[in-house]
Design an enzyme around this catalytic site. Structure first.
Site, mmCIF file in Angstrom:
data_model
loop_
_atom_site.group_PDB
_atom_site.id
_atom_site.type_symbol
_atom_site.label_atom_id
_atom_site.label_comp_id
_atom_site.label_asym_id
_atom_site.label_seq_id
_atom_site.Cartn_x
_atom_site.Cartn_y
_atom_site.Cartn_z
ATOM 1 N N HIS A 275 42.928 15.395 24.595
ATOM 2 C CA HIS A 275 41.831 16.412 25.179
ATOM 3 C C HIS A 275 41.031 15.574 26.069
ATOM 4 C CE1 HIS A 275 39.644 20.115 25.809
ATOM 5 N NE2 HIS A 275 40.367 20.713 24.834
ATOM 6 N N GLU B 170 45.002 18.141 29.675
ATOM 7 C CA GLU B 170 45.522 18.159 28.301
ATOM 8 C C GLU B 170 47.029 18.267 28.566
ATOM 9 O OE1 GLU B 170 43.934 21.373 25.787
ATOM 10 O OE2 GLU B 170 42.306 21.237 27.369
#
Ligand SMILES: *[C@@H]1O[C@H](CO)[C@@H](O)[C@H](O)[C@H]1NC(C)=O
Ligand SMILES: *[C@@H]1O[C@H](CO)[C@@H](O)[C@H](O)[C@H]1NC(C)=O
Ligand SMILES: *[C@@H]1O[C@H](CO)[C@@H](O)[C@H](O)[C@H]1NC(C)=O
Ligand SMILES: *[C@@H]1O[C@H](CO)[C@@H](O)[C@H](O)[C@H]1NC(C)=O
Length: 353
Positions: free
Chosen positions: A191, A324
């Protein structure tokens, strides 16, 4: 991407430190790895990347990812934006907080309306991972996630992530996970939040002065007002890119599919004309979530390596982009089981425009 576990026996990484004498982090709590022109720092909490230094068009080091100066603050941060960590065992959303494996149904936590987000409230980004190898340009973190530690998830998952840097300005991320006991949902991602100007552009901190190119992504997943994919795949019309973020939020929050990309091609390139830095993503994943920080409430502090020191000390909304790379649900959830090893691999190649 799945391969039989057996082929992994060939994986030998030279120069690793044996786990019994893993070096300690620096005084600031961070582990540092580097190669010419690139330097990355990590903490065991969430296997988090805290700093990533690359050179701008003037050859000056710029810290291009978000984070905090105080390594001990990450676990205390109530807003916890999953800054450059690994949400797991199942990244993103599980619709209606339930899934079925071989006719048996399982219930997970509702921590995002009626859905489960990032596996609920004991997600991997909130755990202190073990450091199992470190060298000058490589670090491995490992984690065991037992049955039900991620609430409602069956069976053990063993996971690790190896971060490495190369003198061509590349940051590589390789994650491996297996579920030796039973089938379980597994979806991995990193992330990562970027601002390629480190908030130093005096004209603006907004991410809209960056450029983003996803040349193989004509298709994206339709989402509902809670950002849950509906199961429909849409084709973007030219000029329609803006505003795909679910509900009435600003900017982008959605999943774009990488279709038919040539082998070894960058599937996504983020760049800043102001700093001259560009970052090209290569990945074995079929797409990526792009999220432009619409929900930031403006209270998070910037690192001292970022901002102008006068006006910009906080992370305001729409001033960063999280990218992501990950898989997406084809049926109910992505399931892994005994005998399989999931390998998630991405690399970011940094250079200048
Ligand atoms: C992850 O777990 C933490 C700690 O239990 C929790 O505070 C946080 O809300 C969880 N994240 C999400 C996205 O639910
Ligand atoms: C780290 O390793 C210890 C010893 O093997 C183990 O008990 C612990 O569960 C591991 N931590 C994580 C987060 O996996
Ligand atoms: C950078 O160097 C690494 C290690 O030699 C190599 O695997 C990778 O393909 C290179 N990346 C680019 C974009 O040239
Ligand atoms: C990572 O985990 C896999 C299994 O999930 C294992 O085969 C591999 O040896 C581990 N690698 C490292 C570097 O710990």
């Amino acid at each position: 991407m799945r391969v039989p576990t057996i082929t992994l026996a060939l994986l030998v990484i030279a120069g690793l430190t044996a786990s019994r004498d893993i070096p300690k982090p620096g005084a600031d709590g961070r582990y540092t790895i580097s190669a010419t022109g690139i330097r990355a720092q990590f903490i065991p909490y969430g296997a988090t990347l805290t700093n990533l230094f690359v050179n701008d068009k003037n050859g000056k080091e710029v810290d291009v990812v978000l984070g905090y100066d105080d390594a001990t603050y990450y676990p205390k941060d109530t807003s916890h934006p999953t800054y450059n960590s690994i949400p797991g065992r199942y990244a993103n959303r599980i619709g209606k907080a339930q899934f079925t494996i071989d006719g048996k149904s399982f219930k997970t936590q509702k921590n995002d309306g009626q859905n489960t987000l990032h596996s609920g409230t004991n997600n991997w980004s909130y755990r202190v991972w073990n450091v199992t190898a470190v060298s000058n340009d490589l670090i491995t973190f490992s984690l065991t996630d037992k049955e039900d530690e991620s609430t409602g998830m069956p069976g053990l998952v063993n996971a690790n992530v190896t971060y490495s840097v190369f003198a061509n300005g590349t940051w590589n991320i390789r994650m491996m996970a297996n579920a030796p006991e039973t089938k379980t949902p597994l979806m991995l991602t990193h992330h990562t939040y970027f601002n390629l100007e480190a908030y130093k552009n005096p004209a603006t901190a907004l991410i809209w002065d960056h450029t983003l190119s996803i040349p193989y992504s004509k298709r994206y997943l339709a989402i509902d007002s809670n950002a849950l994919p509906t199961g429909n795949i849409l084709t973007a019309e030219a000029g329609s890119f803006r505003g795909n973020c679910g509900g009435s939020c600003e900017g982008y929050n959605g999943f774009w599919i990488f279709d038919d990309a040539p082998k070894d091609a960058a599937v996504l390139t983020l760049a800043s004309p102001w700093s001259g830095i560009k970052a090209g993503l290569r990945t074995n994943q079929p797409g990526a979530v792009l999220y432009t920080c619409a929900w930031s409430d403006g209270t998070a502090s910037l690192k001292k390596t970022q901002g102008t020191g006068i006006a910009k000390k906080k992370m305001e909304k729409s001033t960063c982009i999280a990218i992501e790379a990950q898989d997406y649900d084809r049926i109910d959830a992505q399931i892994t089981g005994p005998g399989e090893t999931d390998i998630w691999e991405s690399s970011w190649a940094f250079g200048t425009l």
